[in-house]
Scaffold this motif. Structure first.
Motif, PDB file in Angstrom:
ATOM      1  N   UNK A   2     -30.110   4.502 -11.500  1.00  0.00           N
ATOM      2  CA  UNK A   2     -29.585   3.142 -11.417  1.00  0.00           C
ATOM      3  C   UNK A   2     -28.508   2.965 -12.485  1.00  0.00           C
ATOM      4  N   UNK A   3     -27.289   2.680 -12.031  1.00  0.00           N
ATOM      5  CA  UNK A   3     -26.167   2.616 -12.954  1.00  0.00           C
ATOM      6  C   UNK A   3     -25.611   1.205 -13.043  1.00  0.00           C
ATOM      7  N   UNK A   4     -25.014   0.907 -14.199  1.00  0.00           N
ATOM      8  CA  UNK A   4     -24.297  -0.345 -14.392  1.00  0.00           C
ATOM      9  C   UNK A   4     -22.847  -0.038 -14.732  1.00  0.00           C
ATOM     10  N   UNK A   5     -21.927  -0.695 -14.059  1.00  0.00           N
ATOM     11  CA  UNK A   5     -20.495  -0.537 -14.319  1.00  0.00           C
ATOM     12  C   UNK A   5     -19.989  -1.872 -14.848  1.00  0.00           C
ATOM     13  N   UNK A   6     -19.592  -1.889 -16.122  1.00  0.00           N
ATOM     14  CA  UNK A   6     -19.312  -3.145 -16.820  1.00  0.00           C
ATOM     15  C   UNK A   6     -17.817  -3.445 -16.812  1.00  0.00           C
ATOM     16  N   UNK A   7     -17.403  -4.355 -15.934  1.00  0.00           N
ATOM     17  CA  UNK A   7     -16.022  -4.834 -15.928  1.00  0.00           C
ATOM     18  C   UNK A   7     -15.948  -5.979 -16.939  1.00  0.00           C
ATOM     19  N   UNK A   8     -15.403  -5.696 -18.111  1.00  0.00           N
ATOM     20  CA  UNK A   8     -15.421  -6.639 -19.230  1.00  0.00           C
ATOM     21  C   UNK A   8     -14.028  -7.223 -19.483  1.00  0.00           C
ATOM     22  N   UNK A   9     -13.988  -8.300 -20.246  1.00  0.00           N
ATOM     23  CA  UNK A   9     -12.702  -8.817 -20.712  1.00  0.00           C
ATOM     24  C   UNK A   9     -12.101  -7.822 -21.708  1.00  0.00           C
ATOM     25  N   UNK A  10     -10.790  -7.920 -21.933  1.00  0.00           N
ATOM     26  CA  UNK A  10     -10.138  -7.058 -22.919  1.00  0.00           C
ATOM     27  C   UNK A  10     -10.507  -7.569 -24.309  1.00  0.00           C
ATOM     28  N   UNK A  11     -10.957  -6.710 -25.212  1.00  0.00           N
ATOM     29  CA  UNK A  11     -11.420  -7.172 -26.523  1.00  0.00           C
ATOM     30  C   UNK A  11     -10.276  -7.675 -27.397  1.00  0.00           C
ATOM     31  N   UNK A  12     -10.546  -8.694 -28.192  1.00  0.00           N
ATOM     32  CA  UNK A  12      -9.562  -9.220 -29.125  1.00  0.00           C
ATOM     33  C   UNK A  12      -9.535  -8.427 -30.424  1.00  0.00           C
ATOM     34  N   UNK A  13     -10.568  -7.624 -30.642  1.00  0.00           N
ATOM     35  CA  UNK A  13     -10.681  -6.816 -31.857  1.00  0.00           C
ATOM     36  C   UNK A  13     -11.785  -5.793 -31.636  1.00  0.00           C
TER      37      UNK A  13
ATOM     38  N   UNK B 184     -28.001   4.916  -7.219  1.00  0.00           N
ATOM     39  CA  UNK B 184     -27.443   6.007  -6.424  1.00  0.00           C
ATOM     40  C   UNK B 184     -28.502   7.069  -6.164  1.00  0.00           C
ATOM     41  N   UNK B 185     -28.328   7.755  -5.047  1.00  0.00           N
ATOM     42  CA  UNK B 185     -29.191   8.875  -4.687  1.00  0.00           C
ATOM     43  C   UNK B 185     -28.370  10.154  -4.843  1.00  0.00           C
ATOM     44  N   UNK B 186     -28.531  10.877  -5.946  1.00  0.00           N
ATOM     45  CA  UNK B 186     -27.719  12.069  -6.177  1.00  0.00           C
ATOM     46  C   UNK B 186     -27.831  13.116  -5.079  1.00  0.00           C
ATOM     47  N   UNK B 187     -28.925  13.107  -4.319  1.00  0.00           N
ATOM     48  CA  UNK B 187     -29.076  14.077  -3.239  1.00  0.00           C
ATOM     49  C   UNK B 187     -28.019  13.883  -2.155  1.00  0.00           C
ATOM     50  N   UNK B 188     -27.441  12.680  -2.077  1.00  0.00           N
ATOM     51  CA  UNK B 188     -26.378  12.426  -1.090  1.00  0.00           C
ATOM     52  C   UNK B 188     -25.078  13.117  -1.481  1.00  0.00           C
ATOM     53  N   UNK B 189     -24.940  13.468  -2.743  1.00  0.00           N
ATOM     54  CA  UNK B 189     -23.723  14.126  -3.225  1.00  0.00           C
ATOM     55  C   UNK B 189     -23.841  15.628  -2.927  1.00  0.00           C
ATOM     56  N   UNK B 190     -23.451  16.011  -1.734  1.00  0.00           N
ATOM     57  CA  UNK B 190     -23.612  17.416  -1.305  1.00  0.00           C
ATOM     58  C   UNK B 190     -22.634  18.343  -1.996  1.00  0.00           C
ATOM     59  N   UNK B 191     -21.511  17.816  -2.474  1.00  0.00           N
ATOM     60  CA  UNK B 191     -20.441  18.596  -3.102  1.00  0.00           C
ATOM     61  C   UNK B 191     -19.891  19.683  -2.161  1.00  0.00           C
ATOM     62  N   UNK B 192     -20.045  19.448  -0.856  1.00  0.00           N
ATOM     63  CA  UNK B 192     -19.693  20.470   0.135  1.00  0.00           C
ATOM     64  C   UNK B 192     -18.244  20.929   0.007  1.00  0.00           C
ATOM     65  N   UNK B 193     -17.307  19.989   0.018  1.00  0.00           N
ATOM     66  CA  UNK B 193     -15.900  20.387  -0.018  1.00  0.00           C
ATOM     67  C   UNK B 193     -15.513  20.984  -1.369  1.00  0.00           C
ATOM     68  N   UNK B 194     -16.105  20.467  -2.440  1.00  0.00           N
ATOM     69  CA  UNK B 194     -15.829  21.045  -3.763  1.00  0.00           C
ATOM     70  C   UNK B 194     -16.302  22.501  -3.827  1.00  0.00           C
ATOM     71  N   UNK B 195     -17.464  22.771  -3.259  1.00  0.00           N
ATOM     72  CA  UNK B 195     -18.016  24.124  -3.310  1.00  0.00           C
ATOM     73  C   UNK B 195     -17.238  25.102  -2.433  1.00  0.00           C
ATOM     74  N   UNK B 196     -16.579  24.576  -1.387  1.00  0.00           N
ATOM     75  CA  UNK B 196     -15.837  25.453  -0.479  1.00  0.00           C
ATOM     76  C   UNK B 196     -14.427  25.776  -0.994  1.00  0.00           C
TER      77      UNK B 196
END
Length: 255
Positions: free
Chosen positions: A5-16, A236-248
């Motif tokens: 389970x992932x979190x992607x944090x779209x944050x404001x631009x920091x002032x400092x 996410x279900x990492x098992x769905x990431x077959x990496x098929x084209x990368x491996x070929x």
């Protein structure tokens, strides 16, 4: 293989740098309350990314060290891993990096930005040497930083060929004349490797490219609203990431 389970944090631009640290701490707690295993932030969220139209304070290594220590402590308290993009200086010079902090607050390593955007040459950033893989709870992932993921797809394929189920992409993309390129590139990075691709931007005015998670078959699983601070949460279900084209891929035919 475990679900992640992932979190992607779209944050404001920091002032400092201090503001960036406060932003990160709040979103770590938000992600922990959503039972995330890991949360990722935009590029150079401490002290902010230079050269993109915002005032960014001078680099202070002690400030950066303390911020990293604070985030490691909070990650351990909240039992959540953190991808923490920062500006960093070592014996080689200034870098743009992404630290990876484990669920116990431990150091899991870092990825230095290897491909520097030409617009960033004025800041004398030094590219890193080599690429890294990271593993938590039997899920392997890579990190590419902004320009790398847009213009150097080899960086994503490197991780996919070596076992990454997901590649995280901390970035800053402001108002651009060709948003279709950036939004399409996210899908390409996923679909050409059959992995998840998680691109994490800031919430900024006139935003045309937002934080998004793309599936290994090219679907936009979750997309943030433009200009809005938002934490995208997705299991996410990492098992769905077959990496098929990368491996070929046959590198000996092109290198």
């Amino acid at each position: 293989m475990s679900l992640l389970k992932i979190g992607l944090a779209q944050t404001r631009f920091p002032q400092s740098a201090a503001d960036g640290l406060a932003i990160i701490k709040q979103q770590i707690m938000n992600a922990a309350n959503s039972n995330c295993d890991l949360v990722c932030f935009p590029e150079s969220v401490i002290p902010g990314l230079r050269g993109v139209g915002y005032e960014v304070e001078a680099y202070d290594h002690q400030v950066q060290l303390r911020a990293l220590a604070d985030i490691r402590a909070l990650a351990g308290e909240c039992r959540i891993a953190v991808i923490l993009p920062m500006e960093w200086k070592d014996e080689h010079g200034y870098h743009l990096v992404a630290f990876v902090v484990g669920k116990n607050g431990e150091d899991l390593g870092l990825q230095i930005k290897n491909q520097i955007d030409p617009d960033e040459d004025q800041f004398d950033y030094v590219p890193g040497e080599g690429r890294q893989l990271f593993t938590m709870e039997d899920v392997t992932f890579g990190i590419v930083i902004c320009h790398e993921g847009w213009r150097y797809p080899e960086t994503v394929r490197w991780a996919a060929r070596r076992g990454a189920s997901i590649v995280f992409h901390p970035m800053f993309t402001g108002e651009v004349s060709n948003p279709d390129f950036y939004n399409g590139a996210m899908v390409c990075r996923s679909l050409e490797n059959n992995i998840y691709f998680a691109s994490v931007n800031y919430a900024i005015p006139n935003q045309q490219v937002t934080t998004a998670l793309i599936s290994p078959t090219g679907e936009r699983l979750s997309v943030a609203e433009a200009g809005v601070e938002e934490l995208l949460v997705y299991e996410i279900d990492p098992a769905r990431a077959t990496r098929l084209l990368a491996q070929r891929f046959l590198p000996e035919l092109v290198e």
